[in-house]
Design an enzyme around this catalytic site. Structure first.
Site, PDB file in Angstrom:
ATOM      1  N   SER A  18      22.268 -24.171 -24.897  1.00  0.00           N
ATOM      2  CA  SER A  18      23.379 -23.803 -25.775  1.00  0.00           C
ATOM      3  C   SER A  18      22.949 -22.719 -26.776  1.00  0.00           C
ATOM      4  O   SER A  18      22.745 -21.577 -26.395  1.00  0.00           O
ATOM      5  CB  SER A  18      23.938 -25.041 -26.471  1.00  0.00           C
ATOM      6  OG  SER A  18      25.181 -24.778 -27.063  1.00  0.00           O
ATOM      7  N   HIS A  49      28.983 -24.370 -22.289  1.00  0.00           N
ATOM      8  CA  HIS A  49      29.973 -25.464 -22.376  1.00  0.00           C
ATOM      9  C   HIS A  49      31.366 -25.028 -21.958  1.00  0.00           C
ATOM     10  O   HIS A  49      32.361 -25.587 -22.426  1.00  0.00           O
ATOM     11  CB  HIS A  49      30.053 -26.035 -23.801  1.00  0.00           C
ATOM     12  CG  HIS A  49      28.740 -26.335 -24.431  1.00  0.00           C
ATOM     13  ND1 HIS A  49      27.894 -27.324 -23.966  1.00  0.00           N
ATOM     14  CD2 HIS A  49      28.102 -25.787 -25.506  1.00  0.00           C
ATOM     15  CE1 HIS A  49      26.810 -27.364 -24.715  1.00  0.00           C
ATOM     16  NE2 HIS A  49      26.911 -26.439 -25.659  1.00  0.00           N
TER      17      HIS A  49
END
Length: 207
Positions: free
Chosen positions: A117, A158
């Site tokens: 991320s 995501h």
């Protein structure tokens, strides 16, 4: 480099690649990006995932130590993992310790880098686009959003995943014609070898 959205959800591929290519079983785990996040459960899931596949985790928050200590630690590492969290705070702390060019040099000389991320987003040219997903006011000392420039595209982690589905969709809507975006969900990884990259789905999943 392996760049992920959610390490523990893509651990199968990470294990396969590390087992084939890594000589060390020790991972320098940098959780710094999570310092300003309320939700931290993914950190424990990630540590557990590494340990479950036979790797030793050395948890090391770069914001706590001096530049000298951090660089000494990094100099001994063979595998580094930078976790998810707030991308702006992470970049701020890396820049405070003058680690951007240092890390880039170490990676180019063979340090194996795994990002998750925020740890994936910072490898790109600039992180400003991530402000639609992360609160940049949590990094009050950061004014330059230039990333590590290890890749020439911009990762949107995501994608399609809650609670980030809306913010990731907004990033795509705003920047699809301005930036070279690469979208990955929680079970996909971007593998970068030399100048080539590929997006790989986690095996044995229906996604």
């Amino acid at each position: 480099m392996i760049l992920t959205s959610s390490l523990y959800e893509s651990i199968g591929f990470v294990k396969e690649f590390l087992d084939k290519n890594a000589k060390s079983k020790k991972i320098l785990f940098i959780p710094t990006a999570a310092n300003v996040e309320e939700y931290k459960n993914y950190m424990y899931l990630t540590e557990e995932a590494f340990e479950d596949i036979g790797y030793e985790v050395d948890n090391f928050d770069v914001s706590v130590f001096s530049e000298k200590t951090v660089k000494e630690k990094l100099a001994k590492a063979e595998i580094i993992f930078i976790s998810g969290g707030n991308t702006f705070y992470l970049l701020q702390e890396l820049k405070r310790k003058n680690l951007i060019s240092y890390l880039k040099e170490r990676i180019e000389k063979g340090l194996f880098y795994i990002g998750e991320s925020a740890g994936s987003v910072i490898t790109g040219p600039n992180i400003e686009y991530a402000s639609l997903a992360d609160d940049k006011t949590l990094a009050k000392e950061l004014s330059d959003y230039t990333g590590m420039n290890l890749i020439d595209f911009y990762i949107v982690p995501h994608f399609g995943e809650e609670p980030f589905a809306e913010s990731s969709e907004k990033i795509v809507e705003l920047y699809k014609d301005k930036l070279d975006l690469k979208l990955i969900n929680n079970k996909e990884v971007i593998l970068i070898e030399n100048d080539d990259f590929s997006i790989i789905k986690e095996k044995n999943k229906n996604r």
